[in-house]
Design a protein around this motif. Structure first.
Motif, PDB file in Angstrom:
ATOM      1  N   ALA A  10       7.640 -16.541  50.844  1.00  0.00           N
ATOM      2  CA  ALA A  10       7.201 -17.372  49.718  1.00  0.00           C
ATOM      3  C   ALA A  10       6.740 -18.704  50.285  1.00  0.00           C
ATOM      4  O   ALA A  10       7.437 -19.324  51.096  1.00  0.00           O
ATOM      5  N   ILE A  11       5.564 -19.132  49.849  1.00  0.00           N
ATOM      6  CA  ILE A  11       4.947 -20.340  50.387  1.00  0.00           C
ATOM      7  C   ILE A  11       4.559 -21.253  49.229  1.00  0.00           C
ATOM      8  O   ILE A  11       3.816 -20.848  48.336  1.00  0.00           O
ATOM      9  N   GLY A  12       5.045 -22.472  49.253  1.00  0.00           N
ATOM     10  CA  GLY A  12       4.648 -23.468  48.258  1.00  0.00           C
ATOM     11  C   GLY A  12       3.368 -24.151  48.698  1.00  0.00           C
ATOM     12  O   GLY A  12       3.139 -24.367  49.888  1.00  0.00           O
ATOM     13  N   SER A  13       2.516 -24.473  47.733  1.00  0.00           N
ATOM     14  CA  SER A  13       1.270 -25.167  48.050  1.00  0.00           C
ATOM     15  C   SER A  13       1.297 -26.541  47.390  1.00  0.00           C
ATOM     16  O   SER A  13       2.171 -26.844  46.588  1.00  0.00           O
ATOM     17  N   GLU A  14       0.328 -27.373  47.724  1.00  0.00           N
ATOM     18  CA  GLU A  14       0.297 -28.738  47.196  1.00  0.00           C
ATOM     19  C   GLU A  14      -0.313 -28.824  45.801  1.00  0.00           C
ATOM     20  O   GLU A  14      -0.380 -29.907  45.234  1.00  0.00           O
ATOM     21  N   ASP A  15      -0.752 -27.716  45.249  1.00  0.00           N
ATOM     22  CA  ASP A  15      -1.381 -27.763  43.927  1.00  0.00           C
ATOM     23  C   ASP A  15      -0.529 -27.106  42.848  1.00  0.00           C
ATOM     24  O   ASP A  15      -1.029 -26.653  41.830  1.00  0.00           O
ATOM     25  N   GLY A  16       0.795 -27.059  43.047  1.00  0.00           N
ATOM     26  CA  GLY A  16       1.688 -26.537  42.019  1.00  0.00           C
ATOM     27  C   GLY A  16       1.778 -25.028  41.971  1.00  0.00           C
ATOM     28  O   GLY A  16       2.097 -24.456  40.933  1.00  0.00           O
ATOM     29  N   GLU A  17       1.511 -24.355  43.084  1.00  0.00           N
ATOM     30  CA  GLU A  17       1.599 -22.893  43.127  1.00  0.00           C
ATOM     31  C   GLU A  17       2.539 -22.447  44.234  1.00  0.00           C
ATOM     32  O   GLU A  17       2.635 -23.087  45.279  1.00  0.00           O
ATOM     33  N   VAL A  18       3.204 -21.337  43.972  1.00  0.00           N
ATOM     34  CA  VAL A  18       3.977 -20.659  45.001  1.00  0.00           C
ATOM     35  C   VAL A  18       3.387 -19.265  45.144  1.00  0.00           C
ATOM     36  O   VAL A  18       3.224 -18.540  44.157  1.00  0.00           O
ATOM     37  N   LEU A  19       3.033 -18.915  46.370  1.00  0.00           N
ATOM     38  CA  LEU A  19       2.439 -17.620  46.665  1.00  0.00           C
ATOM     39  C   LEU A  19       3.486 -16.769  47.370  1.00  0.00           C
ATOM     40  O   LEU A  19       4.145 -17.235  48.309  1.00  0.00           O
ATOM     41  N   ILE A  20       3.630 -15.517  46.929  1.00  0.00           N
ATOM     42  CA  ILE A  20       4.625 -14.618  47.501  1.00  0.00           C
ATOM     43  C   ILE A  20       3.899 -13.395  48.059  1.00  0.00           C
ATOM     44  O   ILE A  20       3.098 -12.758  47.364  1.00  0.00           O
ATOM     45  N   TYR A  21       4.190 -13.109  49.333  1.00  0.00           N
ATOM     46  CA  TYR A  21       3.524 -12.025  50.044  1.00  0.00           C
ATOM     47  C   TYR A  21       4.549 -11.027  50.553  1.00  0.00           C
ATOM     48  O   TYR A  21       5.676 -11.384  50.866  1.00  0.00           O
TER      49      TYR A  21
END
Length: 189
Positions: A10-21
């Motif tokens: 799980a990776i948090g981004s600077e634009d208010g999103e968390v991406l899960i791979y």
């Protein structure tokens, strides 16, 4: 954050999103995106041991009160929030500046570094499945000394019965480490 076997991240981004791979067929495949209108949502991200539960925080939310949300994987790349939003009580509490969860994802530890004259603190919550809510276990853990920022870092044991947390003094930059055990409905050093 990464699951214990390394197959889910799980990776948090600077634009208010968390991406899960998930690692599938020799490639990283997106299995979910969790979004918020809060810009710093995802500044801290923690997966449980198998990657089915993710905790996400934004300690700058609402005049630095802080915000923590927990999601669980349902199916077809859908993640559903479990329990209520956890929000700091006061401006500058910085709730969620540091976060951790136990192996099963049903007990979470959340720092409150700005709480109570920078004394800081740690909240530990247990998820109640029947009522779909996070229950605070006892009260906020505090050191009893002001200006030391308890919760500067923290780690929860696999079963959630112990929490280790550090504190940094605002006056001389010295540090301390505290280990608490939950026994008989209270946190003890």
């Amino acid at each position: 954050s990464i699951s214990d076997n390394g197959d889910i991240i799980a990776i948090g981004s600077e634009d208010g999103e968390v991406l899960i791979y998930k690692w599938l067929s020799e490639t990283w495949t997106l299995i979910g995106t969790i979004s918020s209108s809060e810009n710093n949502f995802g500044s801290n991200v923690k997966l449980d041991s198998i990657g089915q539960t993710v905790m996400i925080s934004d300690s700058s939310y609402n005049v630095n009160k802080g915000l923590v949300k927990v999601y669980t994987y349902k199916q077809d790349n859908q993640w559903e929030q479990i329990g209520q939003d956890l929000i700091g009580d006061n401006d500058n509490d910085l709730l969620g500046d540091n976060i951790d969860m136990n192996k099963d994802g049903n007990i979470i530890a959340v720092s409150k570094k700005g709480d109570s004259l920078l004394q800081g603190g740690v909240n530990v919550y247990r998820y109640l499945y029947k009522t779909d809510e996070w229950e605070l276990l006892q009260n906020t853990i505090r050191s009893g000394t002001s200006m030391i920022k308890l919760g500067s870092s923290l780690k929860l044991s696999d079963d959630g019965s112990r929490v280790i947390t550090s504190a940094i003094s605002e006056t001389d930059n010295s540090g301390k480490v505290y280990v608490y055990k939950y026994k008989e409905n209270q946190w003890n050093l």
